[in-house]
Every structure is written in C-alpha cells, then in structure tokens.
Design a protein around this motif. Structure first.
Motif, PDB file in Angstrom:
ATOM      1  N   PRO A   1     -12.480  27.973  -6.952  1.00  0.00           N
ATOM      2  CA  PRO A   1     -13.826  28.294  -6.450  1.00  0.00           C
ATOM      3  C   PRO A   1     -14.755  27.083  -6.417  1.00  0.00           C
ATOM      4  O   PRO A   1     -15.756  27.089  -5.681  1.00  0.00           O
TER       5      PRO A   1
ATOM      6  N   ARG B   1      -5.610  40.446 -18.696  1.00  0.00           N
ATOM      7  CA  ARG B   1      -6.435  40.133 -17.522  1.00  0.00           C
ATOM      8  C   ARG B   1      -7.561  39.177 -17.885  1.00  0.00           C
ATOM      9  O   ARG B   1      -7.883  38.265 -17.126  1.00  0.00           O
TER      10      ARG B   1
ATOM     11  N   GLN C   1     -10.104  34.672 -10.885  1.00  0.00           N
ATOM     12  CA  GLN C   1     -10.611  34.945  -9.548  1.00  0.00           C
ATOM     13  C   GLN C   1     -10.442  33.705  -8.674  1.00  0.00           C
ATOM     14  O   GLN C   1     -10.818  32.603  -9.054  1.00  0.00           O
ATOM     15  N   GLN C   2      -9.854  33.888  -7.501  1.00  0.00           N
ATOM     16  CA  GLN C   2      -9.711  32.781  -6.560  1.00  0.00           C
ATOM     17  C   GLN C   2     -10.980  32.635  -5.727  1.00  0.00           C
ATOM     18  O   GLN C   2     -11.854  33.510  -5.733  1.00  0.00           O
ATOM     19  N   LYS C   3     -11.049  31.551  -4.976  1.00  0.00           N
ATOM     20  CA  LYS C   3     -12.191  31.389  -4.075  1.00  0.00           C
ATOM     21  C   LYS C   3     -12.091  32.379  -2.909  1.00  0.00           C
ATOM     22  O   LYS C   3     -13.099  32.709  -2.283  1.00  0.00           O
TER      23      LYS C   3
ATOM     24  N   GLU D   1     -12.107  35.855  -1.769  1.00  0.00           N
ATOM     25  CA  GLU D   1     -12.638  37.084  -2.362  1.00  0.00           C
ATOM     26  C   GLU D   1     -11.564  38.169  -2.438  1.00  0.00           C
ATOM     27  O   GLU D   1     -10.820  38.404  -1.483  1.00  0.00           O
ATOM     28  N   GLY D   2     -11.474  38.792  -3.604  1.00  0.00           N
ATOM     29  CA  GLY D   2     -10.543  39.891  -3.784  1.00  0.00           C
ATOM     30  C   GLY D   2      -9.132  39.481  -4.144  1.00  0.00           C
ATOM     31  O   GLY D   2      -8.274  40.344  -4.342  1.00  0.00           O
TER      32      GLY D   2
ATOM     33  N   PHE E   1      -6.495  37.017  -6.675  1.00  0.00           N
ATOM     34  CA  PHE E   1      -6.444  36.485  -8.029  1.00  0.00           C
ATOM     35  C   PHE E   1      -5.193  35.635  -8.228  1.00  0.00           C
ATOM     36  O   PHE E   1      -4.173  35.812  -7.559  1.00  0.00           O
TER      37      PHE E   1
ATOM     38  N   LYS F   1      -3.409  40.521  -4.837  1.00  0.00           N
ATOM     39  CA  LYS F   1      -4.489  41.486  -4.630  1.00  0.00           C
ATOM     40  C   LYS F   1      -4.853  42.165  -5.952  1.00  0.00           C
ATOM     41  O   LYS F   1      -3.985  42.378  -6.810  1.00  0.00           O
ATOM     42  N   ALA F   2      -6.115  42.522  -6.079  1.00  0.00           N
ATOM     43  CA  ALA F   2      -6.586  43.163  -7.314  1.00  0.00           C
ATOM     44  C   ALA F   2      -5.798  44.431  -7.622  1.00  0.00           C
ATOM     45  O   ALA F   2      -5.457  44.710  -8.782  1.00  0.00           O
TER      46      ALA F   2
END
Length: 701
Positions: free
Chosen positions: A139, A315, A321-323, A325-326, A328, A373-374
C-alpha cells in the motif's frame, strides 16, 4: 558417466547445460584443472557442501517469485535428485542438498522446462536480484518495482560483462522507503521514487556485510527508471576492471569504493558511457499488470470454520491488506526456511486453484501468498493449518533468520540452525509478546560471512569457537546488538558485545529481553534503549555467561548434535578466487575469442566487443602469471603488461597495450569496431602464444 543430451527448446540454455555435462566429464577424466572446473561449476549454481561427494544446488528465483507450476517442478527435482527438502535463503533462492555432481546437468534441464534456472546462482557473477516480497501489493509503494527487478535479472543473465568478476555482486529493489529489501547492505540497492511525475530510483552503492560490513553510499538521489540498466552496466564494467581478484577477502565492491572513493568511482562511470551497449533502456510494465479478473472468477467453497479464535489470531498476525482493495496477502512462517516437497506440492495446488498462482519467497526465509479474496481467507486458514503453515509471528521477532551453518556449509564454525530452533522455543514459550513484535529482529550466522545477516540485526549471533585454559574447544556464539533497518537507504550495523559458550545463548537472550523490559523508558524502541545504555552496559551484565572455567560436558556438544564438538572449517566456495595455470588461461583466451566471433555473427556487437576485451586481458594475464607478476586487477594487468613486455620490446605492438585495450572506452559498440577489435584480440593472442611457445622451447634447451 554417459554422455548427456537435453531437449530444451531454448538453444542458449541447451548449450549451457551440455557444456556443464561436458566439463564434468572432462573433469572426471582429469582433463580439466580442478580450480577452473570449480569456477564453472559455481557459476552454474552447483556448490560443494560440507559432506564429501555431494553438492548443494542453488535454484535462482528472481525476486523470489514462484508460480504453482514452478514449485511443482522444483518438488519433482528435489524428490528425484535430492532428499525432498527445500531451503529458502535470505536471497530468495531455494537450495537443495546432497545432489550427485553427475546428475546436475539432468537436474538443470528438468528445471528449465518450467523456466527455472540455476545459472549464476553462485560464483563470481550477478547473484539473484532480490526485491521486497510485497512489491506490487504494498500500500505504501510509489510503483511496482517487480518489472525493474525482472529486467535487471534478464539483462545481466549470461551477459559477458559479469561472467568472471573478482567476486559476487548483489542487487536489491525495495518496494518503498521502508527499504525491506535492505538496499544499504547491497552492492547496488534501488528504492523507488517519483519526481515531477517521473518514475525513478534512489540508488545505493557499495554496501555489504561479511566480516567488515560497510554502509552503502548514495550514488544518486534520483535516477530515472530508463537509466538503471545503463548505470548497472557501467558499475559492473568498472568493478570487473578495477576490482581486486587475488585477495578474496578484499575483492568485493565495498572495498573498491573504500579504496578509490565515491567521487573517483563516479568519474570512472562517466568515462565508461560511450562503450555501453545502451544509454537508455525503457522497461515495460505491461507484462506485470495484475489481472484482477483471474481472482474474481474463483468460486468460494463452503467451509466449516470451527476454530474461530485461532482463525482470528492468525488473521491478525499473518494476513495483510494489499493495495488492491479487497485482496489480501498471507504470510507463512517457515521455520529456518526449511520445508518439504509433500507440503510444497499441496501449497502449489492451493495457490493455482484459489489465488493468482503466485507466491514470493522472502528475505526472512518465509513465504508470502498474494492476491487472496477476503471470502477465501477461512479456506486458506484451514488448508494451511492442515499443512502446519499457520504458526503465528510471520516476519516478527519470533521469526528468526539463520543460515545452514555446520549442517551443510563448509565455512560453518558452529550450529546456527540448532541455536535458532532453541531460541524460537524460548520466545514462543516465555516471551509470547514478541510473537507479533516487528520492531526487534534476531538473526544468526554460522560464521563471520553473515549469510544469516547477523551483523545487521537488533540482536545477532555469530557462530564461533572458544578455548578453555586447558585448551579444550567448545562451540561459541558472539553476541551482537544494535543493528537494524532505518529506512530510505539508511541502516545500522550491530556492535560486537561478547563471546559466550553456545549452550548459554538462550540465557543471554533472556537477560537481554528481560533487561529491555525492565529498563526501557516510556516505551522506547530497542535501538533507542541500546543507544542510551551503550555497549559496555551489555558487556557487563552478559560477562558472567562468558566464563569458561565452569563448563560442563554438555557445553562441548553443539546445539542439534549428540557428539562432542570438533571445529572443522573447510574451504569456502563463495566465489573463491583461484590461481590459474598459464596454459589454462591461454586456452580460455581462445574460448573467449570463439565466443566473440559467435556474438559478432549474431550481430551482438556489444557482447562481441566485451568478449574480445576479456580475451585480451586473459592473454596478458597468462604471460604475466608466467613471470610471477601480480594480477590483482584488470587495470593493473593492462599497465603491467606494457612495463614487462611491450616497453622492453619482448612483444612488439603497433601501439601500447594500454591504448589497444582501452579502445573499448572510446568507441561506440558498432559493427565496424566489433570487427576490428576482434581482429586485434586474435592478432594479440597469436603473438602471445608464439612468445610463450618460444619461451618454453628455450627453457627446454
């Protein structure tokens, strides 16, 4: 040994592999000098290990990127040619051990089927180009450095300018100012910047660890991205020409910078510009753009997540969290960098099916899965838990870095993996607050060469030996404190504090952490605490542990061993410099001329010119060696040859050898110059060979 043939589609790679097989065969038949064979073997990633008769093979994985298919291929190779264990290094390579030398060409051919190489993973070459494992998903990154790291790897692999340097050469690309690729300890380190809307890099030059660590200098505060390849080429050319070659411990780039100074080095860079193969090298990012649709199309299966508490802890500790969005990334803490093919295969299938078919090996000897994905995180937790890959503390204090040490390395003095294993147990059981602490790093090396990066750690341990008054020898650890990464190219090296018997290492760690907990002020960082207390403070409270008058029998048995310690240090192969026979050098000059001719035929003018240049140097070195003259540097060879052979008229030339060779600096790499320079190299070789034959004939009279 039967003759080997390969079915690799790439003719360049095929030629490489067949050449290795041929040289192995000739070596076995006693037709190739052992030291020269070692040089070729190392440049092909084949490295002698502590145990006789077997090799370590280092698999070169640029910036640590591995796809599922590649990981499966590596597993196949490890099962077939090794013992099924994979070791992740601090340069994002994978090493496998106990490989038969005879089978290395076959092993290499198998790897290349999935675009995996061992070429230049060892030896006096450009080693694996490392990068922040979070590059492309960070990020905080100005832009993704992955395309630039990859272009660097591709451009310099098999490049004539860096095949036979005085020592190895290491480069890194950090994703942001956090500098997680450790630019300050590299020969060249790159930190991404944007200036006036233009992409570029802060460039660090001349850093290194080892027994004499050196902080890299700032070479450029901002270098446009399309100039990094030409600058790297310039640096490598200067290092190749002026770097030390005879004294191995003084042969790294850091010593050249220290000797001549940054300003003089930059002047040499300017003088080299005309000869470069390219002056601008735009690097495309298009092949590295993330296709989100690949991940979005993955269906999410239903899972039964019963261990909710364990999932939440995992977790919080190992998921990021990656840059994007949504999406990981998932960190896998790999103890001591060792994992096995049964688990690696399942991991490969997992990322192929449920992620973007990519993971990165990290500089902390771990694994980072990307683009998850989350909704799939519970699935990954359950699958990774089944593999034993959900230990908390990814990239934390409890995630200790260690080299192989005396397990397999010739240079290991004391066990590094054994003590690392014990220290991790101490942290997990007695200091759980450090499982998610990212402010203190512990690193261990089995010797002074710092493959475990111990001398840049907050808390470092170096394998040593210690003698009692009765001259008995016990394994020992030198404790170092106060190193660390500061960011944006700045860092610190740890101070040597005290040497203690190895079996007291756990108690030393307890003393340090307990004192930090009791005496830190207002939550100060470990480095601030160390600076305030100063080195002697730590020496004083650790001194009781250094007493050798009260050693027990257990103190003479190293960690992970059951027999009494015996110090056995072999000859290291970390690109060792060797003394060459005159005949071997002249033979190599012929080979270089042949390569120059082939490059010329392929219209590779710059390659041909450099190969002609190395032939000239090699030929001159052969004759100087016969006269027992020093050949420490290429620049020294050029000057000495005029003094010893040209000025006295022993070998007549139309111009000085200096002017003959340095045509390379004053001519652009054109077809016409490549042709004339090749002719010069051929003519010079004929004169030198004739001189040598006459000398030998006269000696026989």
């Amino acid at each position: 040994m039967q003759s080997f043939r390969t079915e690799i589609e790439n003719p360049v790679v095929e030629k490489d592999i067949i050449e290795l097989e041929k040289k192995i065969r000739l070596f076995k038949e006693g037709k190739v000098d052992e030291e020269r064979f070692r040089s070729l073997r190392l440049a092909r990633g084949v490295y002698g290990q502590r145990q006789e008769g077997v090799q370590m093979v280092r698999i070169k994985l640029p910036y640590g990127k591995v796809t599922g298919v590649q990981l499966l291929r590596i597993c196949d190779v490890s099962d077939e040619y090794s013992r099924g264990r994979l070791h992740i290094t601090t340069r994002q390579d994978i090493q496998i051990h106990y490989v038969s030398l005879d089978r290395t060409p076959e092993l290499w051919a198998e790897l290349e089927k999935s675009d995996v190489t061992i070429r230049e993973a060892c030896g006096n070459t450009v080693r694996n180009v490392t990068a922040s494992p979070e590059a492309g998903i960070d990020p905080n990154e100005p832009f993704d450095v992955t395309p630039y790291a990859h272009a660097t790897f591709q451009f310099f692999l098999r490049n004539p300018i860096c095949q036979e340097m005085g020592r190895k050469f290491k480069m890194s690309f950090s994703s942001s100012d956090s500098d997680t690729a450790l630019s300050y300890i590299h020969d060249l380190g790159f930190i991404p910047k944007i200036k006036d809307g233009k992409k570029g890099f802060k460039v660090m030059l001349g850093g290194g660890l080892g027994s004499q660590p050196r902080h890299a200098d700032v070479m450029y505060e901002f270098l446009p991205a399309d100039q990094i390849i030409p600058v790297i080429e310039s640096v490598l050319r200067i290092f190749d020409r002026h770097g030390e070659r005879a004294k191995r411990l003084k042969a790294r780039m850091k010593f050249l910078i220290k000797d001549i100074g940054l300003e003089s080095f930059l002047q040499l860079i300017e003088e080299e510009k005309l000869a470069l193969s390219t002056h601008l090298y735009p690097i495309s990012e298009s092949d590295f753009e993330f296709d989100r649709s690949v991940v979005e199309s993955i269906s999410v299966p239903k899972v039964d997540l019963k261990d909710v508490e364990g999932y939440e802890k995992w977790r919080n500790s190992n998921v990021f969290q990656q840059k994007q969005e949504g999406l990981f990334s998932i960190g896998i803490k790999v103890k001591l960098g060792d994992f096995y093919t049964d688990k690696a295969r399942k991991l490969a299938h997992l990322i192929k099916k449920y992620a973007a078919d990519e993971l990165r090996l990290t500089l902390r000897q771990d694994i980072l899965i990307r683009h998850v994905k989350a909704d799939l995180l519970p699935l990954f937790y359950l699958e990774l838990k089944e593999l034993g890959f959900v230990d908390l503390g990814y990239n934390s204090t409890a995630d200790i870095t260690a080299c192989p040490g005396t397990d397999t390395c010739n240079l290991g003095i004391a066990s590094s993996t054994g003590i690392a294993d014990v220290l991790e147990d101490v942290l997990n059981k007695e200091y759980p607050q450090y499982i998610n602490n990212h402010d203190v790093a512990i690193k261990i090396s089995g010797c002074m060469n710092a493959c475990g990066q111990h001398n840049m750690a907050h808390i470092g341990f170096q394998g040593m030996s210690i003698r009692t008054k009765d001259k008995l020898v016990a394994p020992a650890l030198q404790i170092l404190l106060g190193g660390g990464v500061l960011g944006n190219g700045d860092g610190r090296f740890a101070d040597k504090v005290i040497k203690i018997p190895s079996k007291r290492g756990p108690q030393a760690l307890r003393f340090i952490l307990d004192d930090y907990q009791e005496n830190k002020i207002n939550g100060e960082s470990f480095l601030a605490y160390y600076d305030r207390q100063e080195q002697k403070y730590f020496y004083d409270f650790l001194k009781p542990l250094s007493d050798t008058d009260n050693l027990t029998e257990d103190d003479f048995v190293d960690w992970g061993h059951d027999k009494r310690y015996v110090q056995e240090v072999g000859v290291g192969e970390c690109a060792g410099v060797v003394i060459d026979l005159v005949a071997t050098l002249l033979f190599e000059s012929e080979e270089k001329i042949e390569k120059a001719q082939l490059s010329f035929n392929d219209s590779k003018w710059a390659d041909s010119i450099y190969q002609s240049y190395t032939s000239l140097i090699n030929t001159a070195k052969a004759l100087l060696t016969a006269e027992n003259k020093k050949t420490n540097t290429q620049a020294g060879i050029i000057n000495q040859f005029d003094e010893v052979f040209v000025s006295p008229g022993k070998i007549p030339l139309n111009l000085s050898f200096h002017d003959l060779v340095y045509q390379i600096k004053i001519n652009e790499p054109t077809e016409a110059f490549a042709k004339s320079f090749l002719a010069d190299a051929q003519a010079f070789y004929k004169k030198a060979d004739a001189f040598r034959r006459l000398e030998l004939a006269n000696a026989d009279k």
